[in-house]
Design a protein around this motif. Structure first.
Motif, mmCIF file in Angstrom:
data_model
loop_
_atom_site.group_PDB
_atom_site.id
_atom_site.type_symbol
_atom_site.label_atom_id
_atom_site.label_comp_id
_atom_site.label_asym_id
_atom_site.label_seq_id
_atom_site.Cartn_x
_atom_site.Cartn_y
_atom_site.Cartn_z
ATOM 1 N N LYS A 162 10.307 -41.697 27.092
ATOM 2 C CA LYS A 162 11.652 -42.042 26.634
ATOM 3 C C LYS A 162 12.351 -40.804 26.082
ATOM 4 O O LYS A 162 11.786 -40.060 25.283
ATOM 5 N N PHE A 163 13.589 -40.604 26.537
ATOM 6 C CA PHE A 163 14.415 -39.521 26.014
ATOM 7 C C PHE A 163 15.597 -40.151 25.288
ATOM 8 O O PHE A 163 16.483 -40.735 25.920
ATOM 9 N N ASN A 164 15.558 -40.046 23.975
ATOM 10 C CA ASN A 164 16.609 -40.609 23.140
ATOM 11 C C ASN A 164 17.669 -39.534 22.917
ATOM 12 O O ASN A 164 17.434 -38.541 22.226
ATOM 13 N N LEU A 165 18.832 -39.716 23.521
ATOM 14 C CA LEU A 165 19.882 -38.701 23.485
ATOM 15 C C LEU A 165 20.873 -38.982 22.363
ATOM 16 O O LEU A 165 21.365 -40.105 22.219
ATOM 17 N N TYR A 193 3.917 -38.358 37.483
ATOM 18 C CA TYR A 193 3.871 -39.778 37.870
ATOM 19 C C TYR A 193 4.292 -40.716 36.737
ATOM 20 O O TYR A 193 3.693 -41.759 36.495
ATOM 21 N N LYS A 194 5.329 -40.314 36.050
ATOM 22 C CA LYS A 194 5.888 -41.167 35.000
ATOM 23 C C LYS A 194 7.381 -41.363 35.252
ATOM 24 O O LYS A 194 8.007 -40.619 36.001
ATOM 25 N N SER A 195 7.922 -42.358 34.604
ATOM 26 C CA SER A 195 9.358 -42.590 34.637
ATOM 27 C C SER A 195 9.996 -41.877 33.455
ATOM 28 O O SER A 195 9.553 -42.033 32.319
ATOM 29 N N MET A 196 11.018 -41.073 33.735
ATOM 30 C CA MET A 196 11.794 -40.450 32.660
ATOM 31 C C MET A 196 12.986 -41.362 32.383
ATOM 32 O O MET A 196 13.868 -41.522 33.241
ATOM 33 N N GLU A 197 13.014 -41.994 31.209
ATOM 34 C CA GLU A 197 14.031 -42.997 30.910
ATOM 35 C C GLU A 197 14.972 -42.482 29.816
ATOM 36 O O GLU A 197 14.535 -42.114 28.727
ATOM 37 N N GLN A 259 5.316 -41.038 25.632
ATOM 38 C CA GLN A 259 5.902 -40.109 24.664
ATOM 39 C C GLN A 259 7.366 -40.474 24.467
ATOM 40 O O GLN A 259 7.973 -41.101 25.323
ATOM 41 N N THR A 260 7.897 -40.050 23.331
ATOM 42 C CA THR A 260 9.330 -40.186 23.079
ATOM 43 C C THR A 260 9.856 -38.851 22.586
ATOM 44 O O THR A 260 9.260 -38.217 21.710
ATOM 45 N N TYR A 261 10.972 -38.410 23.184
ATOM 46 C CA TYR A 261 11.602 -37.149 22.778
ATOM 47 C C TYR A 261 13.018 -37.443 22.289
ATOM 48 O O TYR A 261 13.772 -38.170 22.936
ATOM 49 N N ASP A 262 13.347 -36.869 21.160
ATOM 50 C CA ASP A 262 14.717 -36.951 20.658
ATOM 51 C C ASP A 262 15.445 -35.670 21.056
ATOM 52 O O ASP A 262 15.024 -34.565 20.681
#
Length: 420
Positions: A162-165, A193-197, A259-262
């Motif tokens: 997850k990419f929290n923008l 092999y993951k989804s970038m959301e 993972q989650t990235y801000d």
């Protein structure tokens, strides 16, 4: 456990209530895509397997874009094979010289892909359509052949990042800089092999073109797909294009992410990927003195009308540095015409650029701008591998249209502020 956006789309197309990471499923397809490089292989496999008709004449798109207008006899032969197959099978969405464009610019423009749909394509950058809230991914030509015949494909359900923008983009910063920043952060295998959301309040400042660029380059981080939440920006884009039921999916609050990235968009600077991987990123203030011989503004990543506008705003009243070849490639016929009517072509020509018909061109070392040994190019394309744009001893630097246009003027990689 809840599901991600990608998992919800896959479950719906597999006829299941839910799916989970690692699960093998067979799902129904909304679109199968091929180009003049990959389609001939798929067509051969299609015939070898004994298939005699496609599953749906409206749900297959063949786009002649890589080596067209045909650069040699082999390219002409491949396109002829695709043309014959499309005629024999009654494929509606066949696009050749005169009405074609770079495939990942053309399909969204034509309304052939939309929110909640499942799309496969025998091209790695098929992940572009995630910008519209679709699950779209690249496959091999054999899978394309099976998809054309059966309308189905097997998938292993991917995990997700997850990419929290948050925040807003600064001046001369675009989606290209955002995705290069992210790839530099996580690496070319960081999303394997993951989804970038992509979600968060920062979405509101990203145009549809920013999102198409970012989803396009999800594969450069190893991702299975990239996908954006469907919001007003997406709905406004598709309102006059998609003539079927629109389904959008939002991740559950308890969806599982690896993972989650801000990502604070306000902190991102113009970014350049140095040879020979998209993860070798530097912000524009850390580039140093890199002289160039060529600039390419175009491709499925940055060949849209907004990219043409950005380049024209910087090149207006300026001249391309002597010794630099500046090549402009609008992604589709429609973009080509609109750029011409908007006066961008006059600006480009007065600056000393050349303008190409829509084609993938030099992006994959095809034609219309191949590099010799020792030459360097700044390109708005998506890959800078060894030999990607020509000689194995040449170098490709990936950048936004703003940085590319500025660099054409300066003869070296610079920030737009340095030439304005």
């Amino acid at each position: 456990m809840g599901m991600t956006m990608t998992q919800k789309i896959l479950a719906a197309h597999a006829g299941l209530d839910s799916v989970s990471k690692g699960q093998l499923i067979k799902a129904k397809l909304d679109m199968v895509l091929g180009n003049d490089i990959t389609s001939p292989v798929a067509i051969n496999e299609f015939h070898k397997a004994g298939f005699t008709q496609v599953f749906d004449q409206n749900k297959i798109s063949l786009v002649m874009d890589h080596f067209t207008p045909n650069k040699d006899i082999k390219a002409a032969t491949q396109c002829k094979q695709c043309r014959t197959f499309a005629d024999d099978m009654g494929i509606v969405n066949f696009y050749d010289v005169g009405d074609m464009g770079v495939e990942h610019g053309l399909l969204p423009e034509k309304g052939l892909v939309g929110p909640g749909e499942l799309v496969i394509g025998a091209d790695s950058h098929t992940c572009t359509y995630g910008a519209l809230g679709a699950f779209s991914t690249g496959v091999g030509s054999t899978d394309m052949a099976a998809g054309m015949a059966t309308g189905e494909c097997w998938f292993k359900v991917p995990g997700a990042i997850k990419f929290n923008l948050t925040g807003k983009l600064g001046k001369h910063v675009s989606g290209k800089d955002v995705i290069l920043h992210i790839i530099g952060l996580i690496g070319v295998d960081g999303a394997l092999y993951k989804s970038m959301e992509f979600s968060g309040e920062g979405l509101s400042c990203l145009s549809i073109d920013d999102r198409l660029c970012m989803a396009n380059m999800a594969i450069e981080a190893g991702a299975k797909n990239g996908i954006f939440e469907v919001d007003e920006v997406v709905m406004d884009y598709i309102k006059d294009k998609v003539f079927r039921e629109v389904k959008s999916y939002k991740a559950d609050a308890d969806a599982e992410y690896d993972q989650t990235y801000d990502i604070n968009l306000s902190e991102i600077k113009p970014t350049v990927a140095f040879p020979h991987l998209p993860e070798n990123t530097r912000t524009i203030d850390n580039v140093g003195d890199v002289e160039i011989q060529q600039v390419v503004i175009g491709s499925c990543t940055n060949g849209r009308l907004s990219d043409m506008r950005i380049a024209a705003e910087i090149l207006k009243g300026k001249k391309v540095k002597k010794g630099v070849r500046a090549i402009i490639i609008p992604a589709t016929q429609k973009i080509y015409k609109e750029a011409m009517l908007n006066g961008y072509f006059e600006i480009f020509l007065d600056a000393g650029c050349v303008i190409s018909t829509p084609t993938c061109g030099p992006c994959l070392g095809g034609h219309m701008g191949i590099l010799a040994a020792g030459e360097r190019a700044v390109a708005t394309t998506n890959r800078n591998f060894v030999g990607r744009m020509g000689h194995p001893e040449s170098e490709v630097y990936l950048a936004s249209p703003a940085v590319a246009a500025a660099s054409a003027i300066a003869g070296k990689i610079v920030s737009p502020e340095e030439v304005l």
